[in-house]
Design a protein around this motif. Structure first.
Motif, PDB file in Angstrom:
ATOM      1  N   GLY A  32      42.827  38.423  57.806  1.00 18.29           N
ATOM      2  CA  GLY A  32      43.711  39.561  57.559  1.00 18.29           C
ATOM      3  C   GLY A  32      43.303  40.349  56.331  1.00 18.29           C
ATOM      4  N   GLY A  34      40.104  40.803  55.649  1.00 16.44           N
ATOM      5  CA  GLY A  34      38.761  41.307  55.899  1.00 16.44           C
ATOM      6  C   GLY A  34      37.655  40.361  55.468  1.00 16.44           C
TER       7      GLY A  34
ATOM      8  N   GLU B  18      47.572  49.346  44.747  1.00 14.87           N
ATOM      9  CA  GLU B  18      46.720  48.836  45.826  1.00 14.87           C
ATOM     10  C   GLU B  18      46.442  49.867  46.913  1.00 14.87           C
ATOM     11  N   LEU B  67      50.331  40.828  61.056  1.00 18.16           N
ATOM     12  CA  LEU B  67      49.411  40.845  62.200  1.00 18.16           C
ATOM     13  C   LEU B  67      50.085  40.380  63.483  1.00 18.16           C
ATOM     14  N   LYS B  87      38.311  44.436  59.701  1.00 15.29           N
ATOM     15  CA  LYS B  87      38.440  43.907  58.339  1.00 15.29           C
ATOM     16  C   LYS B  87      39.845  44.060  57.772  1.00 15.29           C
ATOM     17  N   GLY B  88      40.772  43.301  58.358  1.00 17.54           N
ATOM     18  CA  GLY B  88      42.135  43.312  57.809  1.00 17.54           C
ATOM     19  C   GLY B  88      43.043  44.351  58.418  1.00 17.54           C
ATOM     20  N   PRO B  89      43.327  44.220  59.724  1.00 15.17           N
ATOM     21  CA  PRO B  89      44.084  45.255  60.447  1.00 15.17           C
ATOM     22  C   PRO B  89      45.495  45.510  59.916  1.00 15.17           C
ATOM     23  N   LYS B  91      46.878  45.226  57.011  1.00 16.76           N
ATOM     24  CA  LYS B  91      46.887  45.976  55.754  1.00 16.76           C
ATOM     25  C   LYS B  91      46.420  47.414  55.968  1.00 16.76           C
ATOM     26  N   LYS B  95      48.618  50.821  55.425  1.00 10.50           N
ATOM     27  CA  LYS B  95      48.177  51.911  54.545  1.00 10.50           C
ATOM     28  C   LYS B  95      48.193  53.253  55.280  1.00 10.50           C
TER      29      LYS B  95
END
Lengths: 167, 106
Positions: A32, A34, B18, B67, B87-89, B91, B95
């Motif tokens: 999550g 990346g 962030e 997620l 790579k980090g859906p 988040k 955003k």
């Protein structure tokens, strides 16, 4: 924010239900964020990817001094399970049922489903060659998504530059 | 979208340290396009479905979905979600959707 090349590898060496979750939860969190994730299953940890075992993982209350009833959802502050109780027939099944119930309440998926989520999210799963040989297993014994059976040395190559966590 | 247009759209929009928007009400589709471009993502209908689900979910619950909440609620599979927003859906979607950082472990 996140280094695109960050890699984490989890060595899963335990097959108890409570020891299945650290790699799943941290691995999922890493994906999550990346981060590339590799999971290596060795010895009893192979149960987490064995098709015949993954749905039957258990948590034994025996010789587990942290096993308080509060943790398993029963109110009370310091009610430990005496070892003699843990040795009684049915206690392992009882503890397992309570833990599964608690995990379901927290919307944490069962191990098989969780493992599939990690695979779908790009995690790479490997079985340990020596353990696999010792237990007379083949790739056919594993859940879908396990990429290969590799030696310890191959694991070192696969995880070059990764942060390694042993569970 | 050119860099100049991106800058114009985002002018006056507040972000936290962030990179999450501080007020989801300031969000617009143009802002989403600009933020997605910043993440290297060009938004398609499949992206918008996820974004709309997240906006809706956040309106109801008060925070950006995790997620698993996204895959369970929107019908998009884990695989698709990681393909749409690599790579980090969770988040990235949060955003782009103008929401705060998703909380929760699953």
């Amino acid at each position: 924010m996140t280094d695109n090349n960050r890699k984490m590898a989890f060595i899963c060496s335990k097959g108890n239900l409570d020891m299945a979750y650290p790699a799943l939860i941290m691995g999922w969190a890493a994906l999550g964020n990346g981060i590339d994730v590799t999971l290596f299953f060795t010895f009893w940890g192979l149960d987490l990817i064995r098709d015949s075992r993954v749905d039957h993982l258990e948590i034994p209350p025996l010789a587990n001094t942290s096993m308080k009833m509060t943790m398993m959802g029963i109110p009370g502050d310091n009610l430990g399970i005496p070892n003699i109780m843990g040795a009684l027939p049915g206690m392992t099944a009882f503890a397992t049922t309570l833990m599964k119930k608690k995990m379901t309440e927290l919307e944490v998926p069962p191990v098989r489903e969780y493992m599939q989520m990690l695979v779908d999210a790009g995690a790479e799963l490997y079985g340990c060659k020596m353990s696999v040989d010792m237990m007379n297993l083949t790739m056919d014994d594993f859940i879908p998504g396990v990429k290969d059976i590799v030696t310890a040395s191959e694991f070192m190559d696969l995880t070059e530059g990764a942060q390694v966590i042993f569970i | 979208m050119t860099e100049q247009v991106t800058l114009n759209v985002l002018e006056g929009v507040d972000f936290d340290d962030e990179g999450y928007m501080t007020d989801p009400n300031d969000w617009s589709k143009e802002i989403a396009e600009a933020l997605a471009a910043h993440e290297g993502i060009s938004l398609t209908e499949a992206h918008w479905n996820v974004i709309e689900f997240c906006r809706q979910s956040a309106t109801e619950s008060g925070s950006a979905p995790t997620l698993r909440q996204i895959t369970n609620g929107s019908g998009v599979s884990t695989k698709e979600l990681f393909a749409l927003f690599p790579k980090g859906p969770a988040k990235k979607v949060a955003k782009i959707s103008g929401l705060g950082k998703p909380e929760g472990c699953v």
